[in-house]
Design an enzyme around this catalytic site. Structure first.
Site, mmCIF file in Angstrom:
data_model
loop_
_atom_site.group_PDB
_atom_site.id
_atom_site.type_symbol
_atom_site.label_atom_id
_atom_site.label_comp_id
_atom_site.label_asym_id
_atom_site.label_seq_id
_atom_site.Cartn_x
_atom_site.Cartn_y
_atom_site.Cartn_z
ATOM 1 N N CYS A 335 62.914 43.246 50.329
ATOM 2 C CA CYS A 335 61.352 43.252 50.127
ATOM 3 C C CYS A 335 60.987 43.630 51.564
ATOM 4 C CB CYS A 335 60.972 41.745 49.911
ATOM 5 S SG CYS A 335 62.376 40.896 48.835
ATOM 6 N N ARG A 364 74.656 38.521 52.398
ATOM 7 C CA ARG A 364 74.239 37.205 52.474
ATOM 8 C C ARG A 364 75.907 36.538 52.853
ATOM 9 N NH1 ARG A 364 70.007 36.191 47.412
ATOM 10 N NH2 ARG A 364 68.887 38.071 48.106
ATOM 11 N N ASP A 384 66.607 46.405 42.694
ATOM 12 C CA ASP A 384 65.439 45.903 43.125
ATOM 13 C C ASP A 384 64.208 46.931 42.798
ATOM 14 O OD1 ASP A 384 64.192 43.691 44.057
ATOM 15 O OD2 ASP A 384 64.900 44.083 46.191
ATOM 16 N N LYS A 470 56.855 32.530 38.665
ATOM 17 C CA LYS A 470 57.866 33.580 38.208
ATOM 18 C C LYS A 470 58.216 33.349 36.714
ATOM 19 C CE LYS A 470 61.736 30.985 39.835
ATOM 20 N NZ LYS A 470 62.762 31.007 40.314
ATOM 21 N N HIS A 516 58.074 41.073 42.767
ATOM 22 C CA HIS A 516 59.682 41.343 42.863
ATOM 23 C C HIS A 516 60.065 41.524 41.508
ATOM 24 C CE1 HIS A 516 59.568 39.754 47.150
ATOM 25 N NE2 HIS A 516 58.772 39.127 46.445
HETATM 26 ZN ZN LIG Z 1 61.750 41.529 46.727
#
Ligand SMILES: [Zn+2]
Ligand SMILES: [Zn+2]
Length: 648
Positions: A335, A364, A384, A470, A516
């Site tokens: 992002c 991660r 993404d 979301k 997103h």
């Molecule tokens: Zn994102």
């Protein structure tokens, strides 16, 4: 009299002191027989708890998640009773229900439980269960509870953290345990029970504490349910993506490269590429633009985005360069990079929405104990995209994203899915960033889109992130297991942090809203789920190879090559097995490789210009002998059945 509100909204009057079981009986005897747990005003209670105030009552049966929870937790009491019987002097700690069954954490002292003990424990649990002992809650004072458990430091610690007046024990048979409640009426309905495994577990999950023994079990109201469950577990083992990934030569791990960093082998890379091309094609139609961003970014980028605060200390540490004070981070999310792409030039409301898509790899750090095949890794590629739009465009953008997600699920054979809309907790408005007006607009946009698209969805209050509401999709796989897949998330936070703007029709600067979204989630996790869902028999359009040509002997090599050429003309992906092996062996190996079609060529076929076709997994059905054109038609029709064209 008290007023009881039932889940359907109906309100009934009962005498004060009536129990959930009384309410069930007033509805029907059948319901009363099946009710095993209840909740009053959102709190789990016993089926015999006396109700003395007005309120909302929900009755649960085995078919409800809450019902199973009570069933399994109650069984953990019986198991604890048996463990104490068989291993006197052990110290019991906690025994909750989990997603599939329950566990009890026990300090066995100098004693040890092994597989050899399981059968006798299971038998004794069922023996006690058959005696139909009722579970009864008993209030005790803190002083009394501490006295009872004075030799058990674990229970003592638990009790010390409780307030006097709120402490209860649960009695059944001659056994009692510290417990806050939530049991089935009596042990008689526990008809099958199995200890699944034992494992080490630190007290309260803290590795500084003493290691206890966690005894995992599961129980059912019918013997057949247990048999079915064990079969399901066996099937899940056969479909384990780590096992299939190895057999099908899709991916591998190397200790040298590092834990949790998958290596995609040629066949796996081809599969990934096919999935990527499939999504890219649909996204292009849906107005997305492909972008590419680096795998690292300056630390300040993630300080701005807030990701440094979230991942910084617990993830991969900064990369230093020869330049003094210069620090880069492996990107944990795409992002921030996309925000900077948006910031590359000024925008007018007429330019929006902008939809930037990237198969972006992120990193991660997961604890090594948490790593699991492709589902928990340290580096993964998200499908993404970020949509930057005006608040008024949220509604139509959400609908478009849902269309895309449904197209993806449909093309991959996931038909059984539900959705969850996560909205604010209205009692805690301070938790959220962004104006109330925008939140209302966004939540309404999501709910409108979900119902407009006919989704089977639930609304969960308080489940939204602090930066926006979301929509999550959960799919059920072929074994009935739930997986969380695609997410669509509204974000008011990053546009603020990155000072994103567009010029409105009023000539003023405004903040765009960011969405997103990732229909697959990550390529790694999605392929793992797809492998387990299909057992490696992917939809035909996705198979790395759709057919293998097996020649009966080397004599037919030239004909096999000719067949391959013709198949390629029909855009069918095939390869030749020309090894000097028996046809039986070649077929067996092609079956293990889950090759959808095996095309056998020999003298007859060469003479007639045909192929002898055998379908994967249909041994004994006999082959059909057809021409290449006829075969191409079969393949193309089957592909068209699942892989439809994405319509905008
Ligand atoms: Zn994102
Ligand atoms: Zn209990």
């Amino acid at each position: 009299m008290i007023k009881i509100t039932l889940p359907d909204g109906s309100v009934k009057e009962f005498a004060s002191g009536s129990t959930p079981m009384d309410v069930a009986r007033s509805i029907s005897e059948g319901l009363a027989r099946n009710v095993i747990s209840a909740a009053f005003n959102g709190t789990t209670i016993e089926t015999e708890t006396e109700l003395t105030t007005d309120g909302a009552l929900v009755l649960f049966t085995w078919n409800d998640k809450e019902g199973k929870k009570a069933f399994w937790h109650s069984t953990s009491h019986v198991m604890a009773q048996v463990l104490e019987e068989k291993f006197p002097g052990i110290k019991l700690t906690l025994g909750p229900a989990i997603d599939n069954g329950f566990y009890y954490d026990v300090d066995f002292g100098d004693k040890k439980i092994t597989d050899a003990d399981f059968k006798a424990i299971e038998d004794r649990v069922l023996e006690i269960s058959r005696e139909k002992h009722e579970f009864k809650m008993r209030p005790v004072s803190k002083a009394e509870a501490l006295e009872v458990y004075k030799n058990n430091e674990y229970k003592t610690e638990l009790i010390s953290n409780l307030e006097d007046g709120t402490i209860t024990f649960c009695d059944h048979a001659n056994f009692f345990d510290l417990c806050r409640g939530g049991h089935i009426p009596n042990t008689g309905i526990i008809k099958a029970m199995k200890i699944m495994s034992v494992a080490g577990a630190y007290w309260r999950g803290d590795e500084k504490n003493k290691q206890l023994t966690r005894v995992y079990g599961i129980s059912f109201p019918k013997q057949k349910d247990l048999t079915d469950y064990l079969e399901l577990l066996e099937e899940a083992k056969r479909r384990d993506h780590r096992k299939l990934g190895k057999e099908l030569e899709l991916f591998a791990f190397s200790q040298k490269v590092g834990q949790g960093l998958p290596l995609w082998l040629p066949k796996g890379a081809a599969l990934r590429d096919r999935l990527e091309q499939f999504l890219k094609k649909a996204q292009k139609k849906a107005g997305y633009e492909q972008v590419v961003t680096p795998h690292i970014g300056q630390k300040e980028l993630y300080v701005t985005s807030g990701h440094y605060a979230k991942y910084g200390a617990d993830s991969f540490q900064p990369i230093h360069t020869p330049a003094e004070g210069e620090e880069f981070l492996l990107k944990p999310m795409n992002c921030p990079h996309h925000c900077e792409i948006y910031n590359n030039k000024p925008w007018s409301y007429k330019d929006l929405p902008k939809r930037y898509a990237e198969f972006g790899t992120v990193y991660r750090y997961e604890q090594s104990g948490e790593l699991h095949g492709l589902t928990r890794v340290r580096g993964f590629t998200q499908d993404d995209a970020h949509i930057f739009c005006t608040p008024d465009q949220l509604d139509s953008e959400f609908k478009k994203v849902i269309d895309l997600v449904l197209y993806v699920f449909g093309s991959l054979g996931f038909e059984n899915f539900t959705a969850q809309v996560s909205v604010r907790d209205l009692d805690n408005p301070d938790k959220y960033i962004g104006s109330v007006e925008n939140w209302e607009k966004a939540e309404q946009a999501i709910i409108n889109a979900a119902s407009d698209k006919g989704l089977n969805y639930v609304i969960e209050s308080g489940e939204a992130a602090f930066y926006g509401p979301k929509l999550d999709f959960m799919v059920k796989d072929a074994l009935g297991r739930q997986w969380q897949l695609g997410t669509i998330q509204v974000d008011y936070n990053l546009p603020e942090r990155f000072e994103l703007t567009y010029k409105g029709s009023d000539n003023e600067l405004h903040r765009p809203v960011m969405i997103h979204r990732a229909p697959f989630g990550s390529m790694e996790r999605f392929i793992a789920i797809l492998l387990e869902h299909t057992a490696g028999n992917f939809p035909l359009w996705l198979m790395p190879e759709q057919a293998i040509i097996l020649s009966l002997s080397e004599k037919y090599e030239n004909y096999a090559k000719k067949v391959l050429e013709l198949l390629e003309n029909h855009e069918i992906r095939a390869l030749i097995d020309n090894r000097n092996e028996t046809i039986g062996k070649k077929i067996r190996e092609a079956e293990v490789q889950k090759m959808p079609f095996m095309l056998i060529v020999g003298e007859e076929e060469e003479k007639n210009g045909t192929i002898s076709v055998r379908r994967h997994g249909q041994e004994g059905k006999g082959n059909i002998t057809i021409t290449i054109e006829e075969f191409a038609k079969i393949v193309n029709e089957e592909v068209a059945k699942t892989l439809k064209t994405f319509e905008v």
